[in-house]
Write a protein that holds these residues in place. Sequence first.
Motif, mmCIF file in Angstrom:
data_model
loop_
_atom_site.group_PDB
_atom_site.id
_atom_site.type_symbol
_atom_site.label_atom_id
_atom_site.label_comp_id
_atom_site.label_asym_id
_atom_site.label_seq_id
_atom_site.Cartn_x
_atom_site.Cartn_y
_atom_site.Cartn_z
ATOM 1 N N GLN A 67 31.127 23.424 15.508
ATOM 2 C CA GLN A 67 29.985 23.724 16.357
ATOM 3 C C GLN A 67 28.702 23.097 15.788
ATOM 4 O O GLN A 67 27.840 22.619 16.530
ATOM 5 C CB GLN A 67 29.815 25.249 16.471
ATOM 6 N N THR A 68 28.609 23.069 14.467
ATOM 7 C CA THR A 68 27.423 22.483 13.817
ATOM 8 C C THR A 68 27.304 21.006 14.162
ATOM 9 O O THR A 68 26.225 20.539 14.564
ATOM 10 C CB THR A 68 27.509 22.662 12.293
ATOM 11 N N ASP A 71 26.490 20.562 17.904
ATOM 12 C CA ASP A 71 25.111 20.914 18.241
ATOM 13 C C ASP A 71 24.143 19.826 17.799
ATOM 14 O O ASP A 71 23.221 19.455 18.535
ATOM 15 C CB ASP A 71 24.734 22.241 17.576
ATOM 16 N N ASP A 143 16.802 22.564 11.869
ATOM 17 C CA ASP A 143 17.010 23.654 12.837
ATOM 18 C C ASP A 143 18.484 23.998 12.967
ATOM 19 O O ASP A 143 18.869 25.180 12.943
ATOM 20 C CB ASP A 143 16.445 23.249 14.201
ATOM 21 N N VAL A 144 19.332 22.980 13.112
ATOM 22 C CA VAL A 144 20.761 23.219 13.342
ATOM 23 C C VAL A 144 21.392 23.882 12.120
ATOM 24 O O VAL A 144 22.119 24.883 12.238
ATOM 25 C CB VAL A 144 21.469 21.891 13.690
ATOM 26 N N SER A 146 19.919 25.438 9.676
ATOM 27 C CA SER A 146 19.331 26.751 9.424
ATOM 28 C C SER A 146 19.929 27.792 10.365
ATOM 29 O O SER A 146 20.154 28.943 9.986
ATOM 30 C CB SER A 146 17.819 26.681 9.594
ATOM 31 N N LYS A 147 20.214 27.368 11.587
ATOM 32 C CA LYS A 147 20.769 28.279 12.605
ATOM 33 C C LYS A 147 22.185 28.704 12.235
ATOM 34 O O LYS A 147 22.527 29.905 12.341
ATOM 35 C CB LYS A 147 20.754 27.585 13.962
ATOM 36 N N HIS A 148 23.031 27.760 11.830
ATOM 37 C CA HIS A 148 24.450 28.065 11.614
ATOM 38 C C HIS A 148 24.762 28.488 10.191
ATOM 39 O O HIS A 148 25.697 29.264 9.959
ATOM 40 C CB HIS A 148 25.311 26.856 11.981
ATOM 41 N N TRP A 149 24.017 27.964 9.224
ATOM 42 C CA TRP A 149 24.371 28.197 7.811
ATOM 43 C C TRP A 149 23.232 28.802 6.992
ATOM 44 O O TRP A 149 23.381 28.997 5.794
ATOM 45 C CB TRP A 149 24.808 26.870 7.163
ATOM 46 N N ARG A 150 22.136 29.082 7.669
ATOM 47 C CA ARG A 150 20.976 29.655 6.991
ATOM 48 C C ARG A 150 20.535 28.816 5.779
ATOM 49 O O ARG A 150 20.151 29.334 4.739
ATOM 50 C CB ARG A 150 21.271 31.088 6.550
ATOM 51 N N ARG A 153 15.010 25.333 5.444
ATOM 52 C CA ARG A 153 14.556 24.155 6.186
ATOM 53 C C ARG A 153 14.054 23.055 5.252
ATOM 54 O O ARG A 153 14.105 21.885 5.587
ATOM 55 C CB ARG A 153 13.440 24.560 7.162
#
Length: 927
Positions: A67-68, A71, A143-144, A146-150, A153
């Motif tokens: 998914q990463t 995206d 962003d990507v 950070s969203k999936h794997w924290r 940034r």
Amino acid sequence: VQIVCSMNPATTVGRHPITTRFTAIAGIAYMAYVPHGEMQTVYAEMFAGFTAASQYASPSQRGLLAQTVLDLYDVVTKTFSADDHRHYKFTPRTITEWIQQVHRYDLVSVDLVEALRYEANRTFRDRLVGPDARAKFDALLADVFSKHWRVPRSNTSTDCVFTTWAGSSGVGDEAGVMSAMPADHFEQHVAAKLVSYEREIKELNILLFPEVLQRVARFNRVLSQPGGHLLLAGKSGVGRRTTCSLVAHAHAMEFVSPKMTLKYDERSFRVDLKKILADVGVDNKETLLYLEDHQLVNSAILETVNSLLSGGEVPGLFTNPELETMYAPLREQMATEGSALSPFEFFTQRVKHKLHVALSMDPSDSQWAVRCESNPALFTRCSVHWMDGWSDVGMRAVPRTRLKEVLASAHASEENGDIVEQMCAIQNMVGGTPRQYVTFVDQYARIFESKREAHVTSKNHLTAGLTKLEEAAGAVAELSVQAAEQQVLLAEKQHLADEALSRITTSMSAASERKKEVETLKEKTSKEEADLNVQKVGIEDELKDVQPLIDSARAAVGQIKSDNINEIKSLRTPPEGILVVLEAVLLLMNNPDTSWAGQKKFLGSRGVKDEIVNFDAHVVTAKNREIVRKILKEKADLFEHKNILRVSVAAAPLAAWVKANVKFSLVLEKIAPLENILKQLTGSLDTSTKRVEECENELVALDLEVVEMKLEFGRRTSEAEALKLNLKKAQDSLFAAERLLGKLGGEKDRWKGQVVSLDADLKALPLNALLAAGFIAYLASSPEDTRVATLGRWTAYLGVGDRPFDLRRFMSTETEMLTWKQQGLPGDTLSMENAIVILRVTAAPLIIDPSNRAVAWLKAFVGADASASLETVAAQDPRFANKLELAVRFGKTLILEEVDCIEPILYPVVRKDLWRGGARVAGAVGG
């Protein structure tokens, strides 16, 4: 026979249009991309291949990884469109290659998400155009992840570099495993490879600042994988060739680039390619084929490269006999390796793995888009790196590294500001290429050093002249002081000489007086000596009768024995004769105790005989003598020798002694006046004699003193004369020096003014050199009005708008420009500035001269130098290549006329592409 064709959509640019006749007889099928859900399933399964033993092995984690990537792929394709740039075409193949690249990482030491993120940068970011696009991508990537794997940034650490050189040997294994390497270790490794390259091959002049090191790491990532190819899109001078050369050397690859000739074409390229493919496929040499724009002389060469990139072969390149010749050694190698492939497949596989192609192209070229879209393998098979220039950090690093010593001198004055920042600002103002920027930096160093050396030399000469004048003034003052001192010293020496002469006169006068005194004393002494002799004769006459008696009596007393004396002392009552004799003896000797006890005491004293024998009759008093005379008269018979001898043997000599001394005393009393006279005469004679000796000694001393004073007088006189001569010389020198200083007074003021002017020039030199270097690097091709306007902007930015910059005054002299005019150069400002650029530029000048006046002047200028060798040839001349080779070989100045394009054969010469051949440095001209 069934034919299946695969091609891009009709909306793309191809080499040839497809006719409707072909489309009418062929079945056309449009294959769309796989749906998003299916792609996630496929990619999740792909991740399963290398996540089995990791924390990402679960299906949910693999699905999150898939998914990463999807995206990020979606946001990138929406943000960056092929409408913006043709190479922004991203397909599912891009995702597949991205995931496959993660297979290369040592996932034991490197986190998979970190590797995936790094590869996302390499897959997408490296091909983006401009810093704005890259900054936008960085935000999307952050962003990507950070969203999936924290992931934070700001997770863009530069502490480590992903490379295949992270192993203990720094070489990497055959599979090209990627792992993390500390940035400082990576820099040391690259620096060591650079030293090795420059020692063995040629100088690269590459600067290892962070941006270049990142580029080396990216090139290493591509070239370390089998069949890794590069498409390097960027401006001239950004460092593509040097970086590729260094990375190829680090991997022990053969670096090959076609050597251009005047008639180089597709056929020549295919001949070169045959040798390259034979070395790779048969000899198993890993090779990097490096191609540049100027080497792609026609589209067929790029089509050949496209075929090579696509399938690892070029159809029809080798004839059957050539293939059979190559297959013979291949079959032996195949048997050794146990390969089941055919010779052609084995050969092609080797080419695919061992041959790397790097294409260096300029995207500002009008043929860029056509070439790339006509040859899709450039985008699909190559790792695209967009290198439009250096970042601000890189631009600052170039001058700081190349100009360390120059900047140390240029920054001596705080008023000049930061030269590095000013260089970057000028580069950004004109939008120059990296190569122009490097030329700008090198030109600045050359101008600054030459001008500073000239200014410092002139200033040193003037300062030395002023110092000499100051020394001369000091010498004149010193001469004045010395002359005055010598005048005083001369007076002192003259005074000393006069004193010496006066002392000589005094001493000589004293000596004369002493001589007279000596003569007088000698006369007196002679007279006194005669009188003394007369008195002596009288005394001797008086003593001649009694003296024998005294001597006889003394002798007799001396013969008295001690026993006889002891005998007398032993008598209790001595006879009268003994008592009378001893009484007379004691009275003569002025001993008042004449008793028998006193007599015995006298006889018992030590040395009594010697005392009697040595008795001086002068001490006998008249009274005692008269008493003894009375005794002698009254008792004369007792003193008779025969009578007293019967009484005592010892008394008889004493009786004779008494009688003799009485007579002697009477004679002495009689002659006492004579003795007094004699004594006086003797004393006077001794005094006179002593005085004579003293005077004679004084005369000797005076003579010696006169001799010494004469010598001293002569010395003082000589010194005075020498001082007179020295004084005259000093006065003459002083007069000449004062006259010379009077004449040089005007020169001194003029030299001081020149020193002040040179100090001002040195102070303004950093900015003036900056303007001159910028003019030569950027404005030489601009018309006159553009030059004036650009210089105005530069001077305003540098804060020197109040003092207009004149290139002619700064870079040349009136004499030099007059000489140029005499040699045929037009006297206008544009021509003079162009002449300065031609003669001072570090690069080869390209002169646009429709009237041929500049060329005529250049020939006259070079011809005026007897040591220079000039060669002129037209670009269309059949002997062009030969003359170019001779000019390079013998260091001639070559003027190439009637140029309508830059022939590829000139590129290595113009950019000074040299390499080491042992102790020699060589360059290639043609094939």
